[in-house]
Design an enzyme around this catalytic site. Structure first.
Site, PDB file in Angstrom:
ATOM      1  N   CYS A  51      48.543  64.154  17.962  1.00  0.00           N
ATOM      2  CA  CYS A  51      49.679  65.026  18.267  1.00  0.00           C
ATOM      3  C   CYS A  51      49.834  66.107  17.201  1.00  0.00           C
ATOM      4  O   CYS A  51      49.912  65.815  16.009  1.00  0.00           O
ATOM      5  CB  CYS A  51      50.957  64.196  18.359  1.00  0.00           C
ATOM      6  N   CYS A 325      48.238  51.663 -21.869  1.00  0.00           N
ATOM      7  CA  CYS A 325      48.421  52.032 -23.273  1.00  0.00           C
ATOM      8  C   CYS A 325      47.321  53.027 -23.635  1.00  0.00           C
ATOM      9  O   CYS A 325      46.139  52.661 -23.739  1.00  0.00           O
ATOM     10  CB  CYS A 325      48.345  50.785 -24.140  1.00  0.00           C
TER      11      CYS A 325
END
EC number: 1.8.4.11
Length: 353
Positions: A51, A325
């Site tokens: 669509c 980290c």
């Protein structure tokens, strides 16, 4: 001979006028050249993916896309309508106009692939029928090779064959006004795709090639080279970004590839920049690190294969529980205000201001 002030004024005016005209002509010529160059960078591609209401709205959200228009393409007749496409074999298709300086066709297709089922035949979401087939239709012959390479790469991700139709554009008809900007006019209207996926950035590894070792040694500081290439760790609390919380992105210092976002940065108390996740999952990879009699998970950049840091499972639980980290020496911060100029404009929408 003594000249009058009036004569001198007229002479000066006459002498100045041609120069002014030349300057204006030059300026006009420069502006025309810039306008022409800008026009030359505007390209078109036609994408069918179920669509067209959702596909149009989705494409319009992508950085670099200038316009998206719903229509019907590659049927058997020069005229059709929404009621007739089943008979004329047109596909619901969105004409996408984009600025090639801001987004490449290859990257645009990656966005397209995110919201379709490329292995499905004549079906997308709940929509079934030939008019809902997937298709890429082009006008520029040079686009065919780019499309072919993109599809070959896409196929490596699927066991089933990719079923996207690729053809030169023919018989394109703009859809009725009712269908244009349908989801803007009907915010709760039917949509088979998640249009917010347009806000998830596509970062292309090819845009960030890795420099040679000699180039890295010339480009990086001794600390940056030691950390990224030899897996060393900088000192905590005395590095550049551990306490930086300005909006922006963090890029791999070796290649410039974006790796982390300020959206995901948090104060962990460890003394290094900490993030809950990478900017997108594909920009990093992982290796097991058994150094110093510990078992850790090392984080490396995708394009540069640079050591960034480690990831631990002691991060915020409400955001996935991970703590990346990262060494400041491995990354470079690009403030939000400078992202467009630095070539990262396509990521601006994904950064919370």
């Amino acid at each position: 001979m003594k000249l009058s002030k009036t004569f001198l004024f007229i002479t000066a005016l006459c002498c100045a006028t041609p120069t002014l005209a030349i300057q204006n002509s030059t300026s006009s010529s420069g502006e025309q050249k810039m306008a022409m160059e800008n026009t030359q960078n505007i390209r078109e591609i036609y994408l069918a993916g179920g669509c067209f209401w959702g596909m149009e709205a989705y494409m319009e959200r992508i950085h670099g896309v200038k316009d998206a228009i719903s229509g019907y393409a590659n049927g058997n007749t020069e005229k059709t309508s929404y009621q007739m496409i089943g008979l004329t074999d047109h596909a619901e298709t969105v004409k996408v106009t984009y600025d090639a300086n801001q987004i490449s066709l290859d990257k645009l297709l990656k966005y397209y692939f995110k919201v379709i089922d490329p292995t499905s035949v004549n079906k997308q979401g709940n929509d079934r029928g030939r008019q809902y087939r997937t298709g890429i239709y082009y006008q520029d012959g040079a686009d065919k090779a780019v499309i072919g390479q993109a599809l070959a790469q896409l196929q490596t991700k699927y066991k089933k064959p990719v079923q996207i139709e690729v053809q030169p554009l023919k018989n394109y008809i703009v859809a009725e006004e009712y269908h244009q900007d349908y989801l803007k006019k009907n915010p709760n209207g039917y949509c088979h795709i998640d249009i917010t996926k347009a806000d998830e950035p596509v970062i292309d590894e090819k845009d960030y090639p890795k420099p040679s070792d000699a180039e890295l040694k010339a480009k990086l500081t001794p600390l940056q080279y030691s950390v990224t290439q030899n897996k060393h760790t900088e000192r905590s609390f005395s590095n550049e970004y551990w306490d930086n919380f300005q909006p922006g992105i963090y890029v791999d210092i070796t290649t410039g590839e974006p790796v982390f976002s300020s959206n995901d940065k948090f104060e962990s108390g460890c003394g290094w920049p900490s993030f809950t996740k990478p900017i997108i999952k594909d920009v990093v990879h992982y290796e097991t690190d058994n150094s110093f009699n510990m078992q850790r998970t090392e984080v490396l950049s995708r394009a540069g294969n640079a050591h960034l840091g480690h990831v631990f499972d002691d991060g915020p639980k409400d955001k996935g529980g991970l703590r990346y980290c990262i060494n400041s020496a491995s990354i470079k911060f690009i403030p939000l205000a400078e992202m467009e100029k630095a070539g990262y404009g396509y990521l601006i929408q994904s950064i919370k201001k």
